[in-house]
Design a protein around this motif. Structure first.
Motif, PDB file in Angstrom:
ATOM      1  N   LEU A  99      33.114  27.035  38.051  1.00 45.53           N
ATOM      2  CA  LEU A  99      32.857  28.432  37.712  1.00 45.53           C
ATOM      3  C   LEU A  99      32.402  28.576  36.272  1.00 45.53           C
ATOM      4  CD1 LEU A  99      35.744  30.355  39.461  1.00 45.53           C
ATOM      5  CD2 LEU A  99      33.337  30.772  39.756  1.00 45.53           C
ATOM      6  N   LEU A 100      32.961  27.742  35.374  1.00 46.39           N
ATOM      7  CA  LEU A 100      32.591  27.850  33.973  1.00 46.39           C
ATOM      8  C   LEU A 100      31.167  27.398  33.728  1.00 46.39           C
ATOM      9  CD1 LEU A 100      35.851  26.550  32.322  1.00 46.39           C
ATOM     10  CD2 LEU A 100      34.819  28.750  31.913  1.00 46.39           C
ATOM     11  N   GLN A 101      30.659  26.501  34.599  1.00 50.34           N
ATOM     12  CA  GLN A 101      29.332  25.961  34.328  1.00 50.34           C
ATOM     13  C   GLN A 101      28.222  26.768  34.954  1.00 50.34           C
ATOM     14  OE1 GLN A 101      28.787  21.627  34.621  1.00 50.34           O
ATOM     15  NE2 GLN A 101      30.895  21.662  35.322  1.00 50.34           N
ATOM     16  N   ILE A 102      28.534  27.591  35.947  1.00 53.86           N
ATOM     17  CA  ILE A 102      27.470  28.354  36.592  1.00 53.86           C
ATOM     18  C   ILE A 102      26.998  29.421  35.626  1.00 53.86           C
ATOM     19  CG2 ILE A 102      26.926  29.859  38.519  1.00 53.86           C
ATOM     20  CD1 ILE A 102      29.192  28.614  39.993  1.00 53.86           C
ATOM     21  N   PRO A 103      25.696  29.533  35.366  1.00 55.01           N
ATOM     22  CA  PRO A 103      25.242  30.608  34.491  1.00 55.01           C
ATOM     23  C   PRO A 103      25.392  31.940  35.211  1.00 55.01           C
ATOM     24  CG  PRO A 103      23.392  29.292  35.231  1.00 55.01           C
ATOM     25  CD  PRO A 103      24.594  28.646  35.762  1.00 55.01           C
ATOM     26  N   ALA A 104      26.413  32.706  34.842  1.00 55.79           N
ATOM     27  CA  ALA A 104      26.713  33.963  35.529  1.00 55.79           C
ATOM     28  C   ALA A 104      26.388  35.106  34.603  1.00 55.79           C
ATOM     29  CB  ALA A 104      28.181  34.007  35.921  1.00 55.79           C
ATOM     30  N   ALA A 105      25.202  35.669  34.767  1.00 53.41           N
ATOM     31  CA  ALA A 105      24.818  36.771  33.894  1.00 53.41           C
ATOM     32  C   ALA A 105      24.777  38.046  34.702  1.00 53.41           C
ATOM     33  CB  ALA A 105      23.440  36.498  33.293  1.00 53.41           C
ATOM     34  N   ASN A 106      25.490  39.046  34.255  1.00 49.86           N
ATOM     35  CA  ASN A 106      25.451  40.367  34.855  1.00 49.86           C
ATOM     36  C   ASN A 106      25.822  40.325  36.334  1.00 49.86           C
ATOM     37  OD1 ASN A 106      25.135  43.093  34.942  1.00 49.86           O
ATOM     38  ND2 ASN A 106      22.944  43.039  35.321  1.00 49.86           N
ATOM     39  N   GLN A 107      26.963  39.783  36.608  1.00 48.10           N
ATOM     40  CA  GLN A 107      27.404  39.706  37.990  1.00 48.10           C
ATOM     41  C   GLN A 107      28.522  40.726  38.202  1.00 48.10           C
ATOM     42  OE1 GLN A 107      26.492  37.646  40.455  1.00 48.10           O
ATOM     43  NE2 GLN A 107      25.275  36.061  39.458  1.00 48.10           N
ATOM     44  N   GLN A 108      28.207  41.784  38.943  1.00 47.13           N
ATOM     45  CA  GLN A 108      29.259  42.757  39.237  1.00 47.13           C
ATOM     46  C   GLN A 108      30.365  42.131  40.053  1.00 47.13           C
ATOM     47  OE1 GLN A 108      26.067  43.310  39.596  1.00 47.13           O
ATOM     48  NE2 GLN A 108      25.474  45.395  39.086  1.00 47.13           N
ATOM     49  N   VAL A 109      29.979  41.118  40.849  1.00 50.11           N
ATOM     50  CA  VAL A 109      30.962  40.547  41.765  1.00 50.11           C
ATOM     51  C   VAL A 109      32.106  39.893  41.004  1.00 50.11           C
ATOM     52  CG1 VAL A 109      29.787  38.329  42.015  1.00 50.11           C
ATOM     53  CG2 VAL A 109      31.178  39.192  43.856  1.00 50.11           C
ATOM     54  N   LEU A 110      31.798  39.346  39.804  1.00 53.05           N
ATOM     55  CA  LEU A 110      32.868  38.700  39.033  1.00 53.05           C
ATOM     56  C   LEU A 110      33.894  39.716  38.579  1.00 53.05           C
ATOM     57  CD1 LEU A 110      30.872  36.165  36.885  1.00 53.05           C
ATOM     58  CD2 LEU A 110      32.592  35.635  38.560  1.00 53.05           C
ATOM     59  N   ILE A 111      33.434  40.837  38.048  1.00 56.67           N
ATOM     60  CA  ILE A 111      34.374  41.870  37.572  1.00 56.67           C
ATOM     61  C   ILE A 111      35.156  42.426  38.750  1.00 56.67           C
ATOM     62  CG2 ILE A 111      34.566  44.080  36.430  1.00 56.67           C
ATOM     63  CD1 ILE A 111      33.349  42.828  34.337  1.00 56.67           C
ATOM     64  N   LEU A 112      34.462  42.648  39.894  1.00 56.23           N
ATOM     65  CA  LEU A 112      35.172  43.201  41.048  1.00 56.23           C
ATOM     66  C   LEU A 112      36.242  42.242  41.540  1.00 56.23           C
ATOM     67  CD1 LEU A 112      32.365  44.894  43.123  1.00 56.23           C
ATOM     68  CD2 LEU A 112      34.320  45.956  42.057  1.00 56.23           C
ATOM     69  N   LEU A 113      35.897  40.949  41.637  1.00 58.92           N
ATOM     70  CA  LEU A 113      36.889  39.958  42.049  1.00 58.92           C
ATOM     71  C   LEU A 113      38.063  39.955  41.085  1.00 58.92           C
ATOM     72  CD1 LEU A 113      34.722  36.859  43.017  1.00 58.92           C
ATOM     73  CD2 LEU A 113      36.202  38.112  44.534  1.00 58.92           C
ATOM     74  N   GLY A 114      37.763  40.010  39.773  1.00 56.43           N
ATOM     75  CA  GLY A 114      38.829  39.949  38.786  1.00 56.43           C
ATOM     76  C   GLY A 114      39.766  41.138  38.872  1.00 56.43           C
ATOM     77  N   LEU A 115      39.192  42.347  38.925  1.00 56.88           N
ATOM     78  CA  LEU A 115      40.061  43.528  38.958  1.00 56.88           C
ATOM     79  C   LEU A 115      40.831  43.616  40.262  1.00 56.88           C
ATOM     80  CD1 LEU A 115      37.913  46.239  37.186  1.00 56.88           C
ATOM     81  CD2 LEU A 115      39.865  44.984  36.337  1.00 56.88           C
ATOM     82  N   ALA A 116      40.163  43.271  41.384  1.00 56.83           N
ATOM     83  CA  ALA A 116      40.895  43.270  42.660  1.00 56.83           C
ATOM     84  C   ALA A 116      42.049  42.284  42.620  1.00 56.83           C
ATOM     85  CB  ALA A 116      39.948  42.919  43.806  1.00 56.83           C
ATOM     86  N   SER A 117      41.832  41.133  41.963  1.00 58.39           N
ATOM     87  CA  SER A 117      42.902  40.133  41.915  1.00 58.39           C
ATOM     88  C   SER A 117      44.061  40.604  41.066  1.00 58.39           C
ATOM     89  CB  SER A 117      42.369  38.824  41.357  1.00 58.39           C
ATOM     90  OG  SER A 117      41.336  38.358  42.162  1.00 58.39           O
ATOM     91  N   THR A 118      43.787  41.210  39.902  1.00 61.25           N
ATOM     92  CA  THR A 118      44.916  41.672  39.089  1.00 61.25           C
ATOM     93  C   THR A 118      45.678  42.760  39.833  1.00 61.25           C
ATOM     94  OG1 THR A 118      43.462  43.173  37.921  1.00 61.25           O
ATOM     95  CG2 THR A 118      43.917  41.097  36.861  1.00 61.25           C
ATOM     96  N   LEU A 119      44.943  43.622  40.550  1.00 58.52           N
ATOM     97  CA  LEU A 119      45.621  44.694  41.273  1.00 58.52           C
ATOM     98  C   LEU A 119      46.455  44.139  42.415  1.00 58.52           C
ATOM     99  CD1 LEU A 119      45.967  47.708  41.581  1.00 58.52           C
ATOM    100  CD2 LEU A 119      44.043  47.726  43.147  1.00 58.52           C
ATOM    101  N   VAL A 120      45.844  43.271  43.233  1.00 58.42           N
ATOM    102  CA  VAL A 120      46.558  42.726  44.389  1.00 58.42           C
ATOM    103  C   VAL A 120      47.710  41.840  43.933  1.00 58.42           C
ATOM    104  CG1 VAL A 120      46.291  41.033  46.217  1.00 58.42           C
ATOM    105  CG2 VAL A 120      44.699  42.896  46.028  1.00 58.42           C
TER     106      VAL A 120
END
Lengths: 348, 173
Positions: free
Chosen positions: A142-163
């Protein structure tokens, strides 16, 4: 288990993570992930009761699905861009599929449902390996993939903290509580991934140390639910007195180490003009803090009135290993002043 | 040639659908046979006959046969295939999904041929599939050792998981 088989399996775990950490080709990275999955299967099933077998089967199915999705997505990327390099992914479709496959591998919401049940079927030491070592290889990808402007990352992160916070509230089994805490921390790691990957690495390292200390303490006391935790004070009073500090460190309270990644992540999110994301992340961390506080309450802050009919266990000599607990517990409470050095250590 | 490739591709997707729709293991293995057969035909069409032959021999003729024998040992009194309702429902859903996916990627399925010859280093040219075997033993030596070691690990994992008769809830006998 036969010691040669045990050695082979542990070597397989080492080899798999090393292969993935040092690879630049997607096929080699996939190989390392599959070696890890294969090697941990007998370790999970070694207690041979139906719950362990069920947990092993569920783990194998989810990890195999994730690895197959990873393979398909990297093949699609090779088809579209003509190369297999991990750090040169440019097309959004395979990149997103790979992020989702890795999210299934580590147990991020909404792909988290397997993690509490799998952890519940394992003994605490195997659960520790699952929660710490098995996360290193997918995070390196995950650290090596160039992830620019990915809404999916923020959504996954917030869903995970909530769940992670919400799901852990109704649990009395310690392994499930630790599973939900793992989900929440993985969410924090993913939120900041596209902005400052070094903070993801810092959060991962501190999480590994903090959760190791808890797993090892529960293993020392041989407790797996809150009821037995309430009488664990008689086994090792010193562990009972430091356990709240470790739990609150996991909850992210200063002056313990656990405050460091949360503080730096919130600061970075604010600098990136995302105050709403930062607020939601901080508020959902409060949910996790509640069940860490509940564990401290049961373990240390209250002692149920009971009469002890025999010698309390702490008076008797114990053959259990205490050095790993020492190292991880100290690191969990005292590393906050070393924040600049740790940040320099993880700067990629 | 176009029609033969079309048959192979439709057969592949149909076989995949049979496997994924959760029939009894006998019919799942039959679906796998169809899938690998069609896949081998497609490999020939893309210029890799040696790879196709090796796949037929080892995968179909070695591993799938062993799997079919193992599935035959797990006898079911009422095996379910495409005739039963649940299997037909699964198959219908997957067929629909395949049609939707095909409509997305409809143009240009035959874009780009397999590079039938490739170069590696300064003084080496190799034919794509048969030359790959030679490369596996020379440049790819580390990969070969690693793959062999992983197969050994898999053997020990399977033996450890199935050890002991009827203890551990994994084996009934």
């Amino acid at each position: 288990m036969n010691p040669f088989t045990l050695a082979l399996l542990f070597f397989g775990l080492l080899l798999g993570t090393t292969i993935t950490l040092t690879s630049s080709h997607w096929l080699v990275a996939w190989m390392g992930l599959e070696i890890n999955t294969l090697a941990i299967i007998p370790l999970m099933a070694k207690q041979h009761h139906p719950r362990a077998t069920e947990a092993t089967t569920k783990y194998f199915l989810t990890q195999a699905t994730a690895a197959a999705t990873l393979l398909f997505a990297s093949t699609t990327n090779a088809w579209l861009t003509g190369q297999w390099d991990i750090q040169l992914m440019t097309h959004p479709i395979p990149t997103t599929i790979i992020i989702l496959a890795l999210a299934l591998k580590i147990g991020l919401a909404p792909l988290h449902t397997w993690l509490p049940e799998v952890l519940q079927g394992l003994d605490l030491f195997t659960g520790l390996i699952l929660s710490t070592w098995q996360k290193l290889a997918p995070f390196s990808l995950l650290l090596q993939i160039p992830a620019a402007n990915q809404q999916v990352l923020i959504l996954l992160g917030l869903a995970s903290t909530l769940v992670g916070g919400w799901g852990g509230l109704n649990q009395t089994q310690l392994r499930k509580i630790l599973a939900y805490s793992s989900i929440a921390h993985l969410g924090w790691m993913l939120i900041i991934l596209q902005f400052t990957p070094s903070l993801t690495l810092l959060a991962l390292i501190t999480y590994v140390i903090m959760t190791s200390s808890l797993f090892l303490i529960f293993n020392y006391n041989t407790t797996t639910n809150i009821n037995s935790l309430a009488t664990a004070w008689a086994k090792a009073p010193l562990l009972t007195s430091i356990a709240p500090l470790l739990l609150l460190s996991l909850g992210g309270l200063p002056p313990m180490t656990g405050f460091m990644p949360k503080w730096l992540i919130l600061q970075e999110l604010t600098k990136q003009q995302l105050p709403m994301t930062a607020t939601i992340a901080a508020l959902t961390a409060l949910l996790s803090l509640y069940f860490y506080l509940r564990l401290s309450y049961a373990m240390t802050l209250t002692i149920t009135p009971n009469n002890l009919a025999n010698t309390t266990p702490w008076r008797l000599p114990s053959m259990k290993r205490a050095l790993p607990i020492t190292i991880t517990a100290l690191s969990t409470t005292l590393l906050l002043p070393l924040a600049p050095a740790m940040l320099a250590l993880v700067t990629l | 040639m176009f029609y033969v490739m079309c048959i192979f591709m439709f057969g592949l997707v149909f076989g995949l659908m049979v496997v994924a729709s959760n029939p009894s293991p006998y019919f799942g293995a039959l679906g796998l046979v169809v899938v690998s057969g069609m896949g081998c035909g497609m490999l020939v069409g893309h210029g890799a006959p040696f790879l196709s032959l090796v796949l037929f021999l080892i995968y179909l003729g070695g591993m799938l046969v062993v799997f079919a024998y193992s599935a035959a040992l797990a006898a079911e009194p009422y095996p379910e295939a495409l005739g039963s309702r649940s299997v037909m429902l699964n198959a219908g859903v997957y067929l629909g999904g395949a049609l939707i996916g095909a409509s997305f990627f409809w143009g240009g399925w035959f874009d780009g041929l397999w590079p039938t010859a490739d170069e590696a280093g300064e003084l080496l040219m190799s034919r794509a599939d048969a030359g790959g075997v030679a490369l596996m033993y020379s440049f790819g030596g580390l990969m070969l050792i690693l793959s062999g070691w992983v197969l050994l690990l898999t053997l020990f994992v399977v033996l450890e998981v199935c050890r002991g008769s009827s203890r551990g809830a994994l084996r009934a006998v």
